[in-house]
Structures are given as C-alpha cells and as structure tokens.
Design a protein around this motif. Structure first.
Motif, PDB file in Angstrom:
ATOM      1  N   LYS A 214       0.812  -1.221   0.000  1.00  0.00           N
ATOM      2  CA  LYS A 214       0.000   0.000   0.000  1.00  0.00           C
ATOM      3  C   LYS A 214       0.838   1.261   0.000  1.00  0.00           C
ATOM      4  O   LYS A 214       0.309   2.370  -0.193  1.00  0.00           O
ATOM      5  CB  LYS A 214      -0.941  -0.016   1.190  1.00  0.00           C
ATOM      6  N   GLU A 215       2.170   1.118   0.259  1.00  0.00           N
ATOM      7  CA  GLU A 215       3.056   2.290   0.270  1.00  0.00           C
ATOM      8  C   GLU A 215       3.983   2.329  -0.946  1.00  0.00           C
ATOM      9  O   GLU A 215       4.843   3.198  -1.044  1.00  0.00           O
ATOM     10  CB  GLU A 215       3.901   2.302   1.541  1.00  0.00           C
ATOM     11  N   GLU A 216       3.793   1.394  -1.891  1.00  0.00           N
ATOM     12  CA  GLU A 216       4.690   1.341  -3.030  1.00  0.00           C
ATOM     13  C   GLU A 216       4.549   2.555  -3.948  1.00  0.00           C
ATOM     14  O   GLU A 216       5.455   2.855  -4.726  1.00  0.00           O
ATOM     15  CB  GLU A 216       4.444   0.045  -3.825  1.00  0.00           C
ATOM     16  N   HIS A 217       3.419   3.258  -3.850  1.00  0.00           N
ATOM     17  CA  HIS A 217       3.248   4.442  -4.713  1.00  0.00           C
ATOM     18  C   HIS A 217       4.280   5.521  -4.380  1.00  0.00           C
ATOM     19  O   HIS A 217       4.566   6.394  -5.186  1.00  0.00           O
ATOM     20  CB  HIS A 217       1.823   5.007  -4.558  1.00  0.00           C
ATOM     21  N   GLU A 218       4.859   5.417  -3.173  1.00  0.00           N
ATOM     22  CA  GLU A 218       5.842   6.417  -2.762  1.00  0.00           C
ATOM     23  C   GLU A 218       7.187   6.227  -3.447  1.00  0.00           C
ATOM     24  O   GLU A 218       8.003   7.155  -3.496  1.00  0.00           O
ATOM     25  CB  GLU A 218       6.032   6.371  -1.245  1.00  0.00           C
ATOM     26  N   ILE A 219       7.467   5.008  -3.914  1.00  0.00           N
ATOM     27  CA  ILE A 219       8.792   4.739  -4.505  1.00  0.00           C
ATOM     28  C   ILE A 219       8.695   4.343  -5.977  1.00  0.00           C
ATOM     29  O   ILE A 219       9.634   3.794  -6.541  1.00  0.00           O
ATOM     30  CB  ILE A 219       9.509   3.628  -3.719  1.00  0.00           C
ATOM     31  N   ILE A 220       7.551   4.627  -6.615  1.00  0.00           N
ATOM     32  CA  ILE A 220       7.426   4.336  -8.040  1.00  0.00           C
ATOM     33  C   ILE A 220       8.212   5.370  -8.837  1.00  0.00           C
ATOM     34  O   ILE A 220       8.078   6.586  -8.633  1.00  0.00           O
ATOM     35  CB  ILE A 220       5.943   4.336  -8.469  1.00  0.00           C
ATOM     36  N   LEU A 221       9.067   4.909  -9.740  1.00  0.00           N
ATOM     37  CA  LEU A 221       9.836   5.800 -10.607  1.00  0.00           C
ATOM     38  C   LEU A 221       8.975   6.259 -11.786  1.00  0.00           C
ATOM     39  O   LEU A 221       7.906   5.710 -12.048  1.00  0.00           O
ATOM     40  CB  LEU A 221      11.088   5.071 -11.106  1.00  0.00           C
ATOM     41  N   ASP A 222       9.502   7.252 -12.469  1.00  0.00           N
ATOM     42  CA  ASP A 222       8.752   7.794 -13.608  1.00  0.00           C
ATOM     43  C   ASP A 222       8.811   6.886 -14.833  1.00  0.00           C
ATOM     44  O   ASP A 222       8.081   7.102 -15.795  1.00  0.00           O
ATOM     45  CB  ASP A 222       9.307   9.179 -13.979  1.00  0.00           C
TER      46      ASP A 222
END
Length: 311
Positions: free
Chosen positions: A104-112
């Motif tokens: 649920k916190e992976e959106h914080e470390i998604i690259l462009d």
C-alpha cells in the motif's frame, strides 16, 4: 493471495538448508558422510533456489492482484493480511530482512519510468544483503590481520599438524590392536595369557618338527643359542610368518595364523632358551647376539668358544 509455503514450513526449511551449506564447507571433523558428497551441495542449492523462486513468483502475483483491486478491495485485503494468525513475528522479521515497502506504500517509490504499463520501484537493497556485505568486510579485515600481519597458521601447517597427530593416534591404536602387529612393531609378549595362547598354537602346529620341549627333530633345536635365521622376537616372528629357508625350511604360517597368534607363538618359542631338552638336537646355524644388548656382545667377545660361530 495466501502464501503457498507457510512461515512455519518456510523458515525452518531455509534455516536447515543454510546450516547444511555451512556444514558442507566447514571442516568440523565429525560431519556425516553424506555431507561430504557434492550431490548434497547441489541438492541444497537447488531447493534453496526453488524456494526463492516460489517466494518471488508469489510476491509478484500478489502485487499484480493487489494493484487490480479497487480501493474497497485493497482495504479488505489489508485488513485480512493484518489479522493473519500464523507466526506474525516471523512474518514481520521476514519483511524487515527483505526491506521492502508494504504494497500500500509502493506508490511512494514508483519511478517515472513506464514500459508498456510496467512500472519500476526504487527499492533499497535488502538489509540482509547490506549486513552480509559489511560482514565480508569485517571478515576480510580479520583474515588480513590474522594471516598476513600476525602470520597465523596456514593450511599447509594445519595439514602437517593433523598428519603428525594422525601418526600419534595410529601408534596409540596399534598398542591396543594387537592384530596389527608386524615385523617392525612386534615386541616380546610376557603376559601369561599370551604365553598360554602361544603354547596352545605350538602344541597344535610345531611339536611334530620341534618336539614338545623344543629339543628339535625335523626342525632345529629351539633351546640352544644357535639360530639359522636369527634369534630375538623380530627374527623369530619373521621366520614363523614368512617361513624358513626356501625349499627345505619351515612353511610360512602367515596364511594360517593371525599376526597376534604369530607373536604369541614366537614369544613362547623364546621361552625354550636356556632350558635342557630330553633329547637335544645338535646345534644348527650361528650364535645370535642381540644387537640391543651391548653387554651380551662384550661378554661373548671376551669369552670366545671354539664350538661357536659368531654371526
């Protein structure tokens, strides 16, 4: 998605695999024989790789399914995962060792970066890998100081020490394993049990040629100082074992008697020295002088006899 391999199975299996690999590479001296086989190492590595592959596939599928859920589905999923009863502390430890962000916190470390809808995460290296790397640095420093600065014992010196200890152990074993006696290690037996056993062997195999009192018949007199093939326990042991003179001497008894039995009968034969048989046979061979008894050699040289032949 439920784990295919539960923690109560996964953790012990991984632990024993790692333990087996460590045991394979470390010379503990008492490892089971099967642990020395290369096939065991390959099997453990294969099982470990399979477990890692399964965990990776499960995690990937779990992530894909989670991303496909709506907000309500994700909430239900998170609630279900948080109530999982099985070994929660193991799961928490497992997650800490991986060092990954919760789904649920992976959106914080998604690259462009975006490759046909596939997104890339900027995860840090797992803590177990980082601490393992630090451990190799510490090990290298200790190794450098131990073997290159303080000249610690190397593998060749360890081998020499083990070989030396092995020789000591072999000699100690030979002292309690009388059947390993040979021409080089045989000693005169003086215990009553050995002499009685030697007497029994003599009475069964030797009386026909040497008589019961050792006076000699077909074979030479065993009571005088003369010996055809040399006296003393080593020479007598060799004669009994290998046989006498080719073609006309005693047969070799090594095919019929064990080394201990040869030592026993040889020691018994030497008990005839200095006795007086009823019908002694004429002396044959030379007077044998014990090279380990210089006093006897000196006495013989000072009082020579016309009837003796010093070898």
């Amino acid at each position: 998605m439920k784990n295919l391999i539960p923690s109560w199975v996964r953790v012990p299996v991984v632990f024993f695999i790692i333990f087996g690999l460590v045991e394979y590479f470390i010379d503990s001296g008492d490892k089971p024989a099967f642990m020395e086989q290369p096939i065991v190492l390959l099997f453990l590595l294969l099982v470990l790789l399979v477990l890692i592959g399964i965990e990776s596939i499960v995690a990937s599928v779990d992530n894909i399914l989670y991303q496909s859920l709506d907000e309500a589905g994700k909430a239900r999923y998170d609630a279900k995962r948080s109530k999982a009863p099985e070994f929660k502390w193991i799961n928490n430890l497992y997650k800490k060792l991986l060092g990954q962000k919760p789904i649920k916190e992976e959106h914080e470390i998604i690259l462009d970066h975006n490759y046909d809808g596939i997104k890339e995460l900027d995860n840090n290296l797992p803590p177990w890998w980082i601490w393992g790397f630090y451990a190799t640095i510490v090990f290298a420093a200790v190794y450098l100081a131990r073997y290159h600065v303080f000249n610690g014992e190397n593998q060749y010196q360890e081998l020499e020490a083990k070989l030396a200890q092995a020789k000591i152990d072999i000699e100690a074993y030979k002292k309690t394993a009388k059947n390993l006696v040979d021409i080089n290690t045989v000693e005169l037996l003086t215990e009553a049990s050995d002499l009685n056993a030697g007497k029994t062997i003599y009475e069964v195999n030797c009386i026909a040629c040497h008589k019961a009192d050792g006076g000699g018949g077909i074979g030479p007199n065993l009571a005088d100082e003369h010996w055809i093939s040399g006296g003393g326990i080593k020479n007598v042991f060799k004669t009994v074992s290998e046989g006498g003179r080719a073609g006309k001497g005693m047969i070799a008894w090594k095919q019929s008697l064990k080394p201990l039995e040869i030592a026993q009968v040889s020691s018994y034969v030497l008990q005839f020295q200095g006795t007086s048989p009823a019908e002694p046979k004429a002396p044959e061979g030379d007077i044998w002088i014990d090279p380990n008894n210089p006093k006897a050699t000196t006495e013989t040289q000072e009082t020579p006899s016309d009837s003796t032949q010093v070898q």
